[in-house]
Each structure stands twice: as C-alpha cells, then as structure tokens.
Design an enzyme around this catalytic site. Structure first.
Site, mmCIF file in Angstrom:
data_model
loop_
_atom_site.group_PDB
_atom_site.id
_atom_site.type_symbol
_atom_site.label_atom_id
_atom_site.label_comp_id
_atom_site.label_asym_id
_atom_site.label_seq_id
_atom_site.Cartn_x
_atom_site.Cartn_y
_atom_site.Cartn_z
ATOM 1 N N GLU A 166 -13.948 -12.260 -16.610
ATOM 2 C CA GLU A 166 -12.521 -12.371 -16.941
ATOM 3 C C GLU A 166 -12.029 -11.122 -17.673
ATOM 4 O O GLU A 166 -12.714 -10.589 -18.553
ATOM 5 C CB GLU A 166 -12.337 -13.603 -17.835
ATOM 6 C CG GLU A 166 -10.932 -13.829 -18.370
ATOM 7 C CD GLU A 166 -10.842 -15.036 -19.284
ATOM 8 O OE1 GLU A 166 -9.720 -15.429 -19.624
ATOM 9 O OE2 GLU A 166 -11.896 -15.594 -19.658
ATOM 10 N N LYS A 223 -4.467 -17.313 -14.095
ATOM 11 C CA LYS A 223 -5.077 -18.368 -14.910
ATOM 12 C C LYS A 223 -4.019 -19.391 -15.316
ATOM 13 O O LYS A 223 -2.942 -19.042 -15.807
ATOM 14 C CB LYS A 223 -5.720 -17.743 -16.147
ATOM 15 C CG LYS A 223 -6.484 -18.687 -17.052
ATOM 16 C CD LYS A 223 -7.145 -17.902 -18.172
ATOM 17 C CE LYS A 223 -7.985 -18.772 -19.083
ATOM 18 N NZ LYS A 223 -8.643 -17.964 -20.145
ATOM 19 N N CYS A 243 -12.113 -19.190 -16.439
ATOM 20 C CA CYS A 243 -12.577 -19.725 -17.728
ATOM 21 C C CYS A 243 -11.995 -21.086 -18.116
ATOM 22 O O CYS A 243 -12.496 -22.111 -17.681
ATOM 23 C CB CYS A 243 -12.334 -18.702 -18.831
ATOM 24 S SG CYS A 243 -13.497 -18.881 -20.221
#
Length: 543
Positions: A45, A113, A149
């Site tokens: 990430e 994200k 994540c």
C-alpha cells in the site's frame, strides 16, 4: 489447466523518497520476472510514497512527482508482467489511496481504497476520500479483485469484489505491528476468505518508519481459510505463489510457510527493526547511550548492537557517589561481551559545580529530588556533547512503565533522539532480557536478577516510589490499553491505594511524555500517535 505465478514483493520503502521507491519497485519486478517467472507482482500500500506519508500528501508537487514515477515504471517494467502497486492520487476532485494496475506499458486501472481507518495510529480521513467501486482485472484467465488493507478488516469491499466476479482477492497493505498482531491477522484473513469462498493474497510492507514498525509476513490463504504460503516476518524479499485453475476455480498451491515465532522473538525483532531503520534512514553514524549497569540500558545496548553492529555503538558509564560498584562492573562486562566502544566519565565534578553555583538559590531548603535530577541532567549533557561531536544519535533507555508514571527526568535520562523501549513495559523488559540471553549471552545475569534502582540516592530502589512492577504493569495495561476507570480497575482486584496513585501519576505526567523522544510502537496503545490527551486539563480520576 491454467496457472498463474504471483510474486508478493515484501519491501521496505523510505517515506517521501518517490524516485528511490520507484527504483525499488522496478528492480523488484525485474528480479521477480527473472528469478520466479512472475506473471503478477504485487507491492504494498502507498509504496511509491512510503507509508505513512502524513502531511507530505499536502505538498503541491506530490502529484507531479507521482506522475513522473508512474511514467518511469510504464517505460521500465517488462511488458509481459502485471504490476499492482500502491500510491496516492487526485482523481475527479478527490484525493484517494490507490492501487494501480500496470501491464504492457499502460496503466490498466486504479482501485480507490474504500475503508479509511481513523483510529489508533491511523488518520487517513484527514487526507483521503473513500472509494466506492470494486476493481476486478483479468489476467491469464484469472479475475483478480483488488483491495487495500482496511478493506479486508471492514469486510464490505471484500463482498463487493466477490460479487463483481473476482476469482482471487489481492490486498495491498501497510499494516503496523503490535504484539499479537500476526496471529490476529491470520485469523481475520482466514475468516474473510471463507466468507466469500475465494483465495486471498495479502502483501504487507516491512521496516520501521518513525514510531511505526511493519513486520511483513505476507501470505496466501485458500478459499477454505487455510494458510498456504507465508513470507518470513522481519525480512525484505520476494515470495512466489503459484495459482492453478481446476474445475472453474483458482487454488493456491502450498508453499513455504514460516512457523509462528514466540512472542519474545517477534517483539525483539520489532525493536531491532525500528531502531535500525530509524538510525539508518535518518543518516546517523551510530548511537551513543548511557550504560548504567541496570536492565533497561543493558537491553537497549543489546538491541542497538543487534540493529547496527558493535562498531556503531558507543556506551558511556557515568558514575556518581551512589553508583554501586557492581553496576560499574556489570556495565564494563557487558560492553566487553558485546565489543562496543566503552568509556567511563565520572559526573561528581559536574554535580558539585552545579550544587555550588546553586547554593545561594537553594539556601534554606532541604535536599529532595532536585539534587537527584541534577545527576541525571549532568549525564544528559555529556551524552549530547558526544552526540554533537561524533554524529551519534543519543539512544535513551526508559521503559513504558517509567514513562507512564513520570519516573524519568526531563533533560536528563529522557535526553535522546529515539527510545527503543518506549512502548515496552518493565515486566516485558525482563522477559526480553532473559529471552535474548537464550540466543547468546549478551546481558550479565546479575543485571537481570538484582532489584532495579535509579541509583540517585543511597540504597534507592524503584519499589520505594512505585508498586512492584507486576502490579504496576497490570494497572497500567488496564488504564492505558483498556481505558478502564480507576474504579473498574479496583473492582478487578487491585488495591485502591495503588490504583489511585498510579492513575494520578499517569495523568500528571502527560507534559513529560510530550517532550520525550519517539520510540517504536509495539502495543495497541503506545504513547504518541495512539494516545492524545491534553497536557492541561481538569479531569479528575475520582476516588
């Protein structure tokens, strides 16, 4: 039967070094292609900026630098390998935490994200806008669902990717370590894979960044929740996994799996990694620390040597009238065992000079902690002078138990640039010291077994001022990590006198902790980004 070789690139970026991180990415893809015949390479990430970039994200030139980096990757990366890499970006009026997909010199797509963490050490909502859509990319017959994540921890984006037709889930991560985190992670990932009946590839960052440390441990879980492949913790490297298609579904083939390390091993590696990367990434020649003959400085010295090598570690014994002979002997013995540069600088002349200068100001007063603190502050002056002259960072050595209750001297033993033990309770200091000696003798046994003392007064022991560390740490863990009230801690079986004393000391010492050096975070509530209390406030713990 189709197959796909995916390589998890478990790398250590430097925050802000976009050109350097881009070079690391290009080299990792090259190596993965040559060594493992990779079809897909996945990096962590926000890899191009490093994680966490914090307010560097607000710099006006950030987008230009990232565009140049992405263009260079498009030109340099082999055409027949798909690369999935993290970076931030402004798109359609928002600022997003992105995963870009590069293939054949073209950026094929971007995933934004969706779940932005805003708790503990995370504050992504300060910078980013939440994404709204899944991204599924097809390559060599496999439909790859991209996640980042926190999307895995929240769960909804996982189900979206499955509904969008993903055969395999791939998540890019910068997941900081804390105690028990590796076990928590595997349990969560196994549950997510089982929920959607899809294999899951989890690629994590590694290395230290200020107070955070990342343990790697990249892994692959199959659709039944079974761990198939796991990269080593605490090691940079490339870990391949082969995915094969059978009967319309994709399966990861079993590969290397690092065994779960014991708690002391994992924690010690975190402390070594955090210190090593802080010193090296900051450009220091090495470290200097006061070696007192006590357990905190002894463990700090062992960590420093394991992180940097003995040739980069300078230890200084600074005795005064109350320094025991055995403390001086044990410090000298440990310095000899570890092969570090060692010197003895007595502080009596300095303390006496200060005392004489202050005699008129102190006239009519009794001796108290003021005189004790003068000893500590003289030591801090010497360490900082060596630091300035030799380009060595001062490594301070206080533990979390002491920092919690303010059992430390501002501008004295708190002097330093970094504290490897800042988030380590005293009971864990003992556990780590004993564990480290099982790996090879590094700390004299007497340092571990004798009662702890600051040695600032005759026959002084820590227990004169504080409850025993078993009791103290149990109270602190409940008050700091658990946010329990004093009354709730008393109800859990602790003496009210001890509890009220400890929580008052914790609350009263916030001003000291704000001025303390940073140190690696290894609990779920470290002092720093995790715990933000006002210095001046009227809150009362109650009695």
């Amino acid at each position: 039967m189709q197959d796909l070789t995916l390589v998890m690139a478990q790398l250590d970026p430097l925050v802000g070094d976009i050109p350097g991180n881009t070079d690391r990415a290009i080299e990792a893809v090259r190596e993965a292609r040559i060594e493992h015949k990779a079809d897909v390479v996945v990096l962590p990430e926000l890899f191009l900026t490093g994680y966490p970039p914090e307010d560097l994200l607000l710099r006006a030139s950030m987008e230009t630098r990232l565009a140049e980096a992405r263009q260079r990757m498009a030109e340099k990366v082999a055409r027949d390998v798909m690369v999935i890499v993290g970076y931030p970006g402004r798109r359609e009026g928002g600022y997003y935490n992105l995963a870009g997909v590069l293939l054949n010199g073209e950026w094929q797509g971007e995933y934004a994200k969706q779940a932005l963490p805003n708790y503990q050490v995370f504050d992504e909502r300060r910078y980013f806008t939440s994404g709204e859509r899944p991204l599924v990319i097809k390559h060599r017959g496999a439909r790859l669902g991209i996640l980042i994540c926190e999307d895995i921890w929240e769960g909804k984006p996982v189900r979206q990717a499955e509904e969008a037709g993903a055969d395999v889930l791939i998540t890019l991560n910068a997941s900081p370590f804390h105690q028990d985190k590796p076990t928590e992670r595997i349990k969560l990932l196994a549950g997510r894979a089982q929920e959607v009946q899809r294999p899951l590839v989890y690629v994590n960052q590694i290395g230290g960044q200020d107070e955070l440390v990342f343990d790697g441990g990249s892994l692959v879980i199959d659709a039944q929740g079974k761990l198939c492949v796991q990269a080593p913790h605490w090691q940079v490297g490339l870990m391949p996994v082969r995915l094969v298609q059978r009967d319309g579904a994709w399966y990861p083939e079993p590969g290397e799996c690092e065994p779960v390390a014991e708690a002391e091993d994992n924690l010690y590696c975190a402390l070594v990694t955090g210190l090593r990367d802080y010193v090296n990434k900051s450009g220091f020649q090495g470290v200097v620390l006061g070696l007192s003959g006590g357990i905190d400085s002894a463990l700090s010295l062992a960590i420093a040597v394991d992180a940097l090598g003995p040739e980069r570690v300078h230890a200084v014994m600074m005795p005064y009238h109350y320094t025991a002979d055995i403390s001086q002997a044990d410090a000298a013995e440990q310095a000899r065992m570890l092969g570090v540069h060692y010197e003895v600088l007595p502080i009596a002349p300095m303390v006496e000079a200060f005392t004489e200068t202050l005699a008129d100001s102190f006239a009519g007063t009794e001796k108290d902690t003021t005189e004790e603190n003068l000893q500590s502050r003289c030591r801090g002056v010497l360490l900082m002078a060596i630091s300035n002259k030799k380009g060595l960072m001062v490594l301070t050595t206080g533990n979390k138990s002491e920092m919690a209750v303010g059992y430390a001297t501002l501008y004295g033993d708190m002097v330093g640039g970094y504290n490897a033990l800042k988030d380590v309770y005293k009971t864990w200091v003992y556990r780590l010291a004993r564990w480290r000696n099982t790996q090879g003798a590094t700390i004299p046994e007497r340092v571990i077994t004798r009662p702890p003392s600051a040695e600032l007064a005759p026959d002084q022991q820590d227990s004169d001022s504080l409850p025993g560390y078993d009791v103290l740490d149990a109270i602190l863990e409940r008050y700091i990590e658990g946010d329990m009230s004093a009354e709730a801690i008393i109800d859990a079986g602790f003496a009210s006198e001890d509890v009220y004393k400890v929580v008052k000391l914790v609350d009263r010492s916030e001003y000291k902790r704000r001025q303390a050096p940073i140190g690696v975070r290894v609990t779920v509530r470290g002092f720093g980004r995790d715990r933000r209390y006002p210095v001046v406030n009227g809150w009362q713990p109650g009695e």
